[in-house]
Design a protein around this motif. Structure first.
Motif, PDB file in Angstrom:
ATOM      1  N   ILE A  72      -8.738  42.811 -76.963  1.00 39.94           N
ATOM      2  CA  ILE A  72      -8.036  43.500 -76.638  1.00 39.94           C
ATOM      3  C   ILE A  72      -8.275  44.923 -75.848  1.00 39.94           C
ATOM      4  N   PRO A  73      -8.541  44.240 -74.583  1.00 40.71           N
ATOM      5  CA  PRO A  73     -10.045  46.236 -73.907  1.00 40.71           C
ATOM      6  C   PRO A  73      -8.914  47.406 -73.733  1.00 40.71           C
ATOM      7  N   PHE A  74      -9.867  48.543 -74.436  1.00 38.12           N
ATOM      8  CA  PHE A  74      -9.369  49.304 -73.811  1.00 38.12           C
ATOM      9  C   PHE A  74      -8.593  49.955 -75.215  1.00 38.12           C
ATOM     10  N   LEU A  75      -8.376  48.705 -76.063  1.00 38.28           N
ATOM     11  CA  LEU A  75      -8.158  49.689 -77.133  1.00 38.28           C
ATOM     12  C   LEU A  75      -8.345  50.285 -78.289  1.00 38.28           C
ATOM     13  N   GLY A  76      -9.889  50.306 -78.197  1.00 35.93           N
ATOM     14  CA  GLY A  76     -10.331  51.214 -79.070  1.00 35.93           C
ATOM     15  C   GLY A  76     -10.572  52.776 -78.520  1.00 35.93           C
ATOM     16  N   MET A  77     -10.018  53.115 -77.796  1.00 37.42           N
ATOM     17  CA  MET A  77     -10.104  54.299 -76.623  1.00 37.42           C
ATOM     18  C   MET A  77      -8.609  54.969 -77.775  1.00 37.42           C
ATOM     19  N   ALA A  78      -7.789  54.410 -78.339  1.00 31.80           N
ATOM     20  CA  ALA A  78      -6.810  55.300 -78.526  1.00 31.80           C
ATOM     21  C   ALA A  78      -6.873  55.295 -80.133  1.00 31.80           C
ATOM     22  N   ASN A  79      -8.003  54.878 -80.534  1.00 32.84           N
ATOM     23  CA  ASN A  79      -7.963  54.938 -82.327  1.00 32.84           C
ATOM     24  C   ASN A  79      -9.748  56.102 -82.487  1.00 32.84           C
ATOM     25  N   SER A  80     -10.710  56.262 -81.040  1.00 33.49           N
ATOM     26  CA  SER A  80     -11.649  57.309 -81.415  1.00 33.49           C
ATOM     27  C   SER A  80     -12.074  57.145 -80.144  1.00 33.49           C
ATOM     28  N   PRO A  81     -11.530  58.412 -79.550  1.00 37.86           N
ATOM     29  CA  PRO A  81     -11.779  58.555 -77.919  1.00 37.86           C
ATOM     30  C   PRO A  81     -12.917  58.455 -77.703  1.00 37.86           C
ATOM     31  N   VAL A  82     -14.218  59.343 -78.472  1.00 34.43           N
ATOM     32  CA  VAL A  82     -14.600  60.290 -77.945  1.00 34.43           C
ATOM     33  C   VAL A  82     -15.867  59.441 -78.282  1.00 34.43           C
ATOM     34  N   SER A  83     -15.775  58.419 -79.516  1.00 34.03           N
ATOM     35  CA  SER A  83     -17.147  57.246 -79.469  1.00 34.03           C
ATOM     36  C   SER A  83     -17.094  55.864 -78.854  1.00 34.03           C
ATOM     37  N   TYR A  84     -15.951  55.503 -78.444  1.00 31.29           N
ATOM     38  CA  TYR A  84     -15.111  54.464 -77.598  1.00 31.29           C
ATOM     39  C   TYR A  84     -16.061  54.651 -75.547  1.00 31.29           C
ATOM     40  N   ILE A  85     -15.250  56.528 -76.004  1.00 30.04           N
ATOM     41  CA  ILE A  85     -16.318  56.584 -74.208  1.00 30.04           C
ATOM     42  C   ILE A  85     -17.987  56.384 -74.573  1.00 30.04           C
ATOM     43  N   GLU A  86     -18.564  57.121 -75.237  1.00 32.32           N
ATOM     44  CA  GLU A  86     -19.755  56.772 -75.399  1.00 32.32           C
ATOM     45  C   GLU A  86     -20.267  55.544 -75.517  1.00 32.32           C
ATOM     46  N   GLY A  87     -19.501  54.340 -76.142  1.00 34.25           N
ATOM     47  CA  GLY A  87     -19.902  52.725 -75.907  1.00 34.25           C
ATOM     48  C   GLY A  87     -20.180  53.221 -75.184  1.00 34.25           C
ATOM     49  N   CYS A  88     -19.209  53.079 -74.324  1.00 38.31           N
ATOM     50  CA  CYS A  88     -18.949  52.159 -73.238  1.00 38.31           C
ATOM     51  C   CYS A  88     -20.192  53.195 -72.329  1.00 38.31           C
ATOM     52  N   ILE A  89     -20.150  54.010 -71.450  1.00 40.52           N
ATOM     53  CA  ILE A  89     -21.367  54.586 -70.919  1.00 40.52           C
ATOM     54  C   ILE A  89     -22.919  54.604 -71.322  1.00 40.52           C
ATOM     55  N   LEU A  90     -22.852  53.810 -72.981  1.00 37.76           N
ATOM     56  CA  LEU A  90     -24.266  53.316 -73.054  1.00 37.76           C
ATOM     57  C   LEU A  90     -24.605  51.966 -72.748  1.00 37.76           C
ATOM     58  N   ASN A  91     -23.184  51.338 -72.424  1.00 31.71           N
ATOM     59  CA  ASN A  91     -24.181  49.733 -72.177  1.00 31.71           C
ATOM     60  C   ASN A  91     -23.234  49.687 -70.671  1.00 31.71           C
ATOM     61  N   VAL A  92     -22.911  50.699 -70.378  1.00 26.71           N
ATOM     62  CA  VAL A  92     -23.097  50.773 -68.963  1.00 26.71           C
ATOM     63  C   VAL A  92     -24.595  50.878 -68.295  1.00 26.71           C
ATOM     64  N   ILE A  93     -25.563  51.961 -68.674  1.00 22.97           N
ATOM     65  CA  ILE A  93     -26.658  52.105 -68.383  1.00 22.97           C
ATOM     66  C   ILE A  93     -27.080  51.080 -69.239  1.00 22.97           C
ATOM     67  N   LEU A  94     -27.409  50.568 -70.397  1.00 20.86           N
ATOM     68  CA  LEU A  94     -27.714  49.637 -70.442  1.00 20.86           C
ATOM     69  C   LEU A  94     -28.426  48.095 -69.230  1.00 20.86           C
ATOM     70  N   PHE A  95     -27.039  48.108 -68.891  1.00 20.40           N
ATOM     71  CA  PHE A  95     -27.203  46.823 -67.714  1.00 20.40           C
ATOM     72  C   PHE A  95     -26.866  47.258 -66.203  1.00 20.40           C
ATOM     73  N   VAL A  96     -27.125  48.556 -65.488  1.00 20.22           N
ATOM     74  CA  VAL A  96     -28.010  49.051 -64.492  1.00 20.22           C
ATOM     75  C   VAL A  96     -29.284  48.577 -64.592  1.00 20.22           C
ATOM     76  N   PRO A  97     -29.865  48.485 -65.259  1.00 21.97           N
ATOM     77  CA  PRO A  97     -31.149  48.087 -64.381  1.00 21.97           C
ATOM     78  C   PRO A  97     -31.428  46.018 -64.408  1.00 21.97           C
ATOM     79  N   MET A  98     -30.413  45.962 -64.937  1.00 21.50           N
ATOM     80  CA  MET A  98     -30.178  44.443 -64.593  1.00 21.50           C
ATOM     81  C   MET A  98     -29.805  44.688 -62.922  1.00 21.50           C
TER      82      MET A  98
END
Length: 209
Positions: A72-98
């Motif tokens: 279920i997308p974006f569900l983690g934002m409700a549980n822990s928004p700060v950790s969720y956003i940090e994780g998403c940013i890191l995952n975005v950055i990880l695939f930018v070189p690709m």
């Protein structure tokens, strides 16, 4: 911090094995390519190792069956928004070189849909392989990784436009070269990343002498 340390160790161990093998591939498959393209090819192979390490892909000593799904997308934002956003940013950055390297190396990826589809497919493959690890197979990671690939694509477009890059125009090589570098990097990761644990134990032991 420890995670970055282990990713660095993974890169160190696997790169020592990977770079000479890439040079062999370069001599056999990229004989008509320029030096810059050959270097980018090696960088792409090493980058794949960093992705495998960061995403915790199974290696020869760590294959297990422990499927855990978050569909279920974006569900983690409700549980822990700060950790969720940090994780998403890191995952975005990880695939930018690709998204940057694909268009620079192969003409076929100078269209957004091709690059985005590859980023989506590659990320999906990683998420499916994570059922053989203790990690979570997460639809949010899939979305963030694909977004990162798209961001990288637009960065590559700017680079290509500004510097009038002419390489990466070869025809008929993309499928063979891309498959070869993915298979090679995957095998090196699967077979040699377990040695990172041995090196760490040696380093840990020496620190107490």
């Amino acid at each position: 911090m420890f995670r970055l340390f282990f990713i660095g160790l993974d890169l160190l161990v696997c790169t020592v094995i990977l770079v000479p093998l890439c040079r062999v591939l370069n001599s056999r498959m990229m004989e008509k390519r320029g030096q810059t393209e050959r270097i980018l090819y090696v960088i792409f192979a090493v980058y794949l190792i960093s992705v495998f390490s960061a995403t915790g892909l199974p290696a020869s000593n760590s294959v297990t069956w422990d499927p855990s799904f978050h569909l279920i997308p974006f569900l983690g934002m409700a549980n822990s928004p700060v950790s969720y956003i940090e994780g998403c940013i890191l995952n975005v950055i990880l695939f930018v070189p690709m998204g940057i390297l694909l268009p620079l190396l192969w003409k076929e990826f100078r269209e957004l849909k091709c690059t985005a589809l590859f980023g989506l497919s590659f990320s999906l493959g990683i998420e499916l392989l994570q059922v053989f690890t203790l990690r979570l197979t997460d639809v949010d990671d899939l979305i963030a990784n694909t977004l990162g690939t798209v961001v990288g694509y637009w960065i590559a477009k700017i680079i290509i436009s500004l510097f009038k890059i002419k390489f990466g125009q070869g025809k008929g090589r993309c499928r063979k070269e891309l498959l070869a570098v993915i298979v090679l990097s995957s095998l090196v990761w699967f077979l040699f990343s377990p040695f990172v644990g041995i090196i760490y134990m040696i380093m840990y032991g020496v620190s107490f002498i």
